[in-house]
Design a protein around this motif. Structure first.
Motif, PDB file in Angstrom:
ATOM      1  N   VAL A  22     -29.759 -33.546  -2.128  1.00  0.00           N
ATOM      2  CA  VAL A  22     -28.689 -34.539  -2.167  1.00  0.00           C
ATOM      3  C   VAL A  22     -28.784 -35.480  -0.963  1.00  0.00           C
ATOM      4  O   VAL A  22     -28.729 -36.705  -1.108  1.00  0.00           O
ATOM      5  N   ASN A  29     -31.777 -37.913  -1.002  1.00  0.00           N
ATOM      6  CA  ASN A  29     -31.719 -38.947  -2.037  1.00  0.00           C
ATOM      7  C   ASN A  29     -30.428 -39.761  -2.005  1.00  0.00           C
ATOM      8  O   ASN A  29     -30.256 -40.671  -2.818  1.00  0.00           O
ATOM      9  N   GLY A  30     -29.529 -39.414  -1.082  1.00  0.00           N
ATOM     10  CA  GLY A  30     -28.306 -40.178  -0.937  1.00  0.00           C
ATOM     11  C   GLY A  30     -28.443 -41.242   0.131  1.00  0.00           C
ATOM     12  O   GLY A  30     -29.491 -41.406   0.753  1.00  0.00           O
ATOM     13  N   LEU A  66     -21.576 -39.932   2.639  1.00  0.00           N
ATOM     14  CA  LEU A  66     -22.796 -40.032   1.837  1.00  0.00           C
ATOM     15  C   LEU A  66     -22.494 -40.594   0.453  1.00  0.00           C
ATOM     16  O   LEU A  66     -21.546 -40.162  -0.214  1.00  0.00           O
ATOM     17  N   TYR A  86     -23.918 -40.697  -3.218  1.00  0.00           N
ATOM     18  CA  TYR A  86     -24.851 -40.031  -4.120  1.00  0.00           C
ATOM     19  C   TYR A  86     -24.205 -40.079  -5.496  1.00  0.00           C
ATOM     20  O   TYR A  86     -23.204 -39.425  -5.753  1.00  0.00           O
ATOM     21  N   GLU A  87     -24.772 -40.883  -6.365  1.00  0.00           N
ATOM     22  CA  GLU A  87     -24.103 -41.272  -7.599  1.00  0.00           C
ATOM     23  C   GLU A  87     -23.821 -40.097  -8.534  1.00  0.00           C
ATOM     24  O   GLU A  87     -24.541 -39.107  -8.546  1.00  0.00           O
ATOM     25  N   ASP A  99     -26.662 -38.920 -10.547  1.00  0.00           N
ATOM     26  CA  ASP A  99     -27.601 -38.070  -9.807  1.00  0.00           C
ATOM     27  C   ASP A  99     -27.056 -36.654  -9.638  1.00  0.00           C
ATOM     28  O   ASP A  99     -27.801 -35.673  -9.725  1.00  0.00           O
ATOM     29  N   ASN A 100     -25.746 -36.534  -9.387  1.00  0.00           N
ATOM     30  CA  ASN A 100     -25.122 -35.221  -9.302  1.00  0.00           C
ATOM     31  C   ASN A 100     -25.323 -34.444 -10.602  1.00  0.00           C
ATOM     32  O   ASN A 100     -25.694 -33.265 -10.593  1.00  0.00           O
ATOM     33  N   LYS A 125     -28.330 -46.467  -4.360  1.00  0.00           N
ATOM     34  CA  LYS A 125     -29.739 -46.242  -4.052  1.00  0.00           C
ATOM     35  C   LYS A 125     -30.568 -47.464  -4.449  1.00  0.00           C
ATOM     36  O   LYS A 125     -30.573 -47.888  -5.595  1.00  0.00           O
TER      37      LYS A 125
END
Length: 518
Positions: free
Chosen positions: A63, A66-67, A101, A103-104, A107-108, A216
């Motif tokens: 996470v 990539n966040g 952060l 993190y979409e 993506d989660n 991102k």
């Protein structure tokens, strides 16, 4: 089809519930009417508390890598920067994840789904929930796939089917609240402007507000705000129609190169008055919906799932009485109610367009926010709130202390964060087993026979962790031996200066079976 737990809804909340149940070896089926994980970014903020859950699953590194860590929070008014609040590692010393952060949601969902597939678990996609009925033995759900109706029998059901939850409607849960007067827009865009990418930017005006959140990709942003009133009754609005209004609100040039997603919507603020009904437990948006202020929504759903999953596991494994499930509502409902009040206040300050509120926002709030963040004592308090690491279960029925020490933490608190130099791995990574942990704070190790006695006292496997009385603990008031019973979700269940078998058994007797009854 037969299972122990049926999860309806494979958004972040449902997928987290599945991952948690999987840790405990509980059989589950998870269904969703979608064809796969969400593609749109939707929710974007992941709090420190959620990252700690991912850490326990072994996923936090993915996470974070990539966040996007947000460097600063910026307020603009009429094209001029009014405040730049450096975020950086604002929560340093409180968590392994001291930053904000992005993190979409997509993506989660993908991450949690792929983690399930590693263990050969899957989601029944394109499968609709139709109806349910409950009896003394369990739940029977009718579901539909490829226009065929079929039955799923389960002992329990977790409803994660979102704001329009059919489960909530069918069981007649109260859902108190209302709808905000304003209409809102959200867009994911690629754009060019003079500001850095990894900054969060908010621009309130007399009539509107607009926010920019980095996604991102170097020039990829989530843009959201209030829809100008002139567009309230217009149909088929697209982002091109309001681009000029967005630029006017922030007051600086922007070149919108590409729009990937755009939506107009009404925002609701509603909450059930009980998370549970019989064998059905609601989680996430099916139980509470509110404004996106503070980036709290998705994270609250993840933590709902975290709470109910371990309790269901202990009940299904015949280690706990069904009364344990009553503590789910006891612990999670107060947080949902607080969150409604918190997000309402924040959102009304930013979006209310009556004359007084608009002037107050423009000339008082915008200037005040920047000054507030300059106070070093205020910054960690704000971080604790937004990151959700502040929330506790003090005074709840699973929280008990008999310690006479003057501790700066309590039963029901999140386990204190420790960052001693001798640690070769993060402190929280000592607490990743899917069970209770007994933290023994002392400079002397327990004797082998005491270890065995402790393990025999509990009706479930327990991991004993020996830890010295370091300066970190002494600063928290621990001056002598202390036993800390840590729940599977890393909240403190019990505190005592001595391991008293009779006291432990009395504590456990309310919700857990004794060894002789298993």
């Amino acid at each position: 089809m037969t299972t122990q737990v049926l999860i309806v809804g494979a958004g972040p909340t449902g997928l987290m519930a599945a991952n948690q149940l999987n840790r405990f070896g509980i059989d589950f089926i998870i269904i969703d009417s979608k064809s796969g994980p969400t593609v749109e970014s939707r929710a974007i903020a992941v709090t420190a508390r959620s990252l700690e859950i991912y850490q326990q699953l072994g996923l936090s590194k993915t996470v974070v890598e990539n966040g996007i860590k947000m460097n600063s929070f910026n307020l603009f008014s009429e094209g001029h920067p009014k405040a730049e609040i450096k975020i950086g590692e604002i929560g340093k010393g409180m968590t392994d994840f001291p930053y904000l952060l992005a993190y979409e949601q997509s993506d989660n969902e993908s991450l949690l789904y792929e983690n399930l597939k590693k263990d050969r678990k899957n989601v029944q996609w394109k499968t609709e929930f139709v109806s349910l009925k409950e009896d003394e033995t369990g739940i029977i759900v009718l579901a539909k796939k490829n226009n065929e109706i079929f039955e799923i029998k389960a002992e329990y059901l977790i409803g994660c089917d979102g704001a329009k939850s059919l489960i909530r409607h069918q069981l007649n849960f109260n859902f108190h609240g209302g709808t905000y007067e304003n209409k809102f827009f959200v867009a994911d865009v690629i754009m060019n402007w003079k500001l850095p990418h990894n900054n969060l930017v908010i621009a309130p005006s007399d009539t509107n507000f607009v926010g920019f959140f980095p996604l991102k990709g170097d020039r990829y942003f989530r843009v959201l705000g209030t829809l100008p009133r002139a567009y309230f009754n217009k149909k088929n609005i697209n982002f091109k129609d309001i681009e000029k209004e967005v630029i006017k609100t922030i007051g600086i040039p922007i070149d919108f190169e590409k729009m990937n997603w755009f939506s107009i919507y009404n925002l609701h603020h509603r909450c059930v008055d009980n998370f549970s009904s019989g064998r059905v437990h609601l989680a996430g948006d099916s139980a509470h919906i509110h404004s996106p202020a503070g980036g709290q929504g998705m994270n609250t759903g993840l933590q709902d799932a975290y709470n109910i999953a371990w309790k269901l596991a202990f009940v299904l494994n015949k280690q706990a009485k069904t009364d344990l499930l009553n503590t789910y509502n006891e612990e999670r409902l107060p947080f949902a109610q607080w969150l409604m009040r918190f997000t309402d206040r924040m959102f009304n300050i930013m979006t209310n367009d009556n004359w007084f509120a608009a002037k107050f926002r423009k000339y008082v709030v915008v200037n005040l926010v920047g000054k507030v963040f300059t106070f070093e004592k205020i910054r960690p308090i704000l971080f604790r709130r937004v990151s959700q690491i502040w929330y506790h279960y003090n005074g709840k029925s699973l929280s008990f202390s008999s310690s006479k020490q003057k501790l700066l933490f309590y039963a029901g608190d999140r386990l204190p964060y420790i960052s001693d130099a001798h640690l070769t791995a993060p402190f929280y990574e000592l607490f990743t087993e899917p069970t209770f942990h007994l933290l023994h704070l002392s400079n002397e190790l327990l004797k082998p026979e005491m270890n065995e006695n402790i393990k025999e006292t509990f009706p479930f496997p327990i991991k004993i962790i020996e830890y010295p009385l370091t300066e970190s603990w002494k600063k928290l008031g621990v001056n002598k031996e202390l036993f800390v019973l840590v729940r599977p979700d890393n909240y403190i269940a019990y505190l005592s200066d001595f391991f008293l078998e009779a006291e432990i058994e009395n504590y456990l007797s309310r919700y857990f079976y004794s060894n002789s009854k298993i």
